[in-house]
Design an enzyme around this catalytic site. Structure first.
Site, mmCIF file in Angstrom:
data_model
loop_
_atom_site.group_PDB
_atom_site.id
_atom_site.type_symbol
_atom_site.label_atom_id
_atom_site.label_comp_id
_atom_site.label_asym_id
_atom_site.label_seq_id
_atom_site.Cartn_x
_atom_site.Cartn_y
_atom_site.Cartn_z
ATOM 1 C CG HIS A 82 28.231 -25.700 -18.031
ATOM 2 N ND1 HIS A 82 28.738 -24.848 -17.067
ATOM 3 C CD2 HIS A 82 29.230 -26.563 -18.340
ATOM 4 C CE1 HIS A 82 29.997 -25.174 -16.808
ATOM 5 N NE2 HIS A 82 30.321 -26.217 -17.562
ATOM 6 C CG ASP A 109 28.378 -23.419 -21.233
ATOM 7 O OD1 ASP A 109 27.784 -22.528 -20.592
ATOM 8 O OD2 ASP A 109 27.799 -24.109 -22.094
ATOM 9 C CE1 TYR A 147 28.872 -16.965 -2.439
ATOM 10 C CE2 TYR A 147 27.776 -16.651 -4.536
ATOM 11 C CZ TYR A 147 28.526 -17.435 -3.699
ATOM 12 O OH TYR A 147 28.936 -18.673 -4.103
ATOM 13 C CD GLU A 200 26.984 -22.403 -29.634
ATOM 14 O OE1 GLU A 200 27.470 -23.284 -28.905
ATOM 15 O OE2 GLU A 200 26.903 -22.513 -30.883
#
Length: 392
Positions: free
Chosen positions: A100, A105, A293, A367
């Protein structure tokens, strides 16, 4: 962060989820274990869901009101990238050659955290949680749209972690956020021969080299500098030995633009240059264009809703904007072709990783950004429901 976020109470669970997802990365359309982790958490929260099986995605639905009530969607991407992780994290990838490296994640953990908050304190509307496969490669957003993820949805919100902002900052802007991405392949077909007798051959390597240099003039000399544009040739294949003149060469590249006229000019220019260089050197040159895209274009009302949500949870200092679009691409753009919405970026710069970009084998993020992301998604859903209810 000075503000106490509603997501503090779900932060430990988000960290747990993020780390487990991080250690079990899966590539585009292979997200079997990833999906099972998400599904288990939705079951734990008591949120009904639909799952289309491996290669598809998950649609969770929190129905708190009738069909006439506003319905707001949140989106998270599930896929990882090919690459060998070298972060040294205790929860590093357990799957060799996969990691990742783009923060997906974290995106899943944020939306699951927001789902917990919205389930505990339901808003006066409905919420759809979209966990899609294959953002990096394969336009998984299209799979979700075809699966009915946007049915009845009034607006959609999504986001991405970034090292360009600090934790406690969220970037939001109206209009074009990311570029249109197109790919191309150029095949040069010459005539092979011995390296000592070039007059008997048509050297595909020489023609390819001229093409590489000529293509660079498209942006530098034909495009208005006011319009961000990139043409990159990232892969070249040719030849079999040092004393053999190559008969064929293959070039692969990408085009990034933010303006339709510029996109068309570059594509036409590539075709023109390929034809001209081929004729000049008596080679056959074929070009294939692959449209990718479309640009992410945030809609006005939804951008204002996102701004209000950011200020509400972080204060005015938490709201940042950008001066120009990213030349990266995002398949969140496909959702915006069907419903209005807004895509933001969450500051997640990790100390010691300031210069490590996305997609690097060393990529990691702070985090603490999970708290910010979950709080934003929780708040923006409530703001959007209130906005749409008032205007109904």
């Amino acid at each position: 962060m000075a503000h106490v976020l509603t997501s503090e109470k779900v932060f430990p669970r988000m960290v747990e989820l993020r780390r487990y997802l991080h250690s079990h990365p899966e590539l585009a359309f292979e997200e079997k274990k990833t999906a099972s982790i998400v599904i288990d958490e939705l079951k734990r929260l008591g949120i009904p869901f639909w799952y289309g099986g491996v290669g598809s995605g998950i649609i969770g639905k929190l129905i708190n009101a009738g069909q006439r009530a506003p319905t707001i969607a949140l989106r998270a991407d599930m896929d990882a990238l090919p690459g060998q992780e070298n972060t040294g994290l205790p929860f590093a990838s357990l799957h060799p050659g996969k990691m990742h490296a783009c923060g997906h994640d974290g995106h899943m953990a944020m939306v699951l955290g927001a789902a917990a908050l919205l389930k505990e304190n339901p808003p006066p509307g409905n919420v759809v949680f979209i966990f899609q496969p294959a953002e990096e490669k394969g336009a998984g957003a299209k799979v979700m749209i075809q699966s009915g993820a946007l049915e009845g949805v009034n607006a959609i919100f999504g986001g991405h972690v970034t090292r360009h902002y600090q934790v406690g900052e969220i970037m939001v802007a109206k209009g074009v956020i990311t570029a249109q991405s197109d790919g191309f392949t150029i095949r040069v077909k010459g005539r092979g021969g011995h390296g000592a007798r070039p007059h008997e051959a048509v050297d595909a390597v020489v023609v390819a080299g001229l093409l590489i240099m000529a293509v660079q003039t498209l942006v530098s000399r034909e495009i208005n500098p006011a319009y961000p544009s990139v043409v990159t040739i990232g892969k070249v294949e040719a030849g079999s030995a040092g004393n053999v003149i190559a008969e064929e060469a293959i070039l692969e590249g990408t085009i990034r633009t933010t303006n339709l006229d510029v996109q068309n000019h570059i594509i036409d220019g590539l075709k023109r240059i390929a034809t001209a260089v081929g004729e000049l050197h008596n080679a056959r040159v074929e070009i294939e264009i692959r449209h990718g895209y479309p640009p992410v274009i945030n809609t006005g009302k939804e951008t204002e809703i996102a701004r209000r949500a950011i200020v509400d949870i972080l204060g005015s200092k938490g709201l940042v904007t950008m001066d120009y679009p990213s030349m990266g691409a995002e398949d969140f753009s496909f959702y915006l072709l069907h419903v209005p919405g807004c895509y933001v970026r969450f500051g997640a710069c990790q100390q010691g990783c300031e210069n490590i970009p996305l997609h690097s084998p060393s990529f990691d993020f702070d985090e603490e950004a999970l708290k910010v992301g979950a709080a934003f998604f929780d708040r923006v859903v409530r703001e959007a429901i209130a906005e749409y209810a008032d205007n109904s």
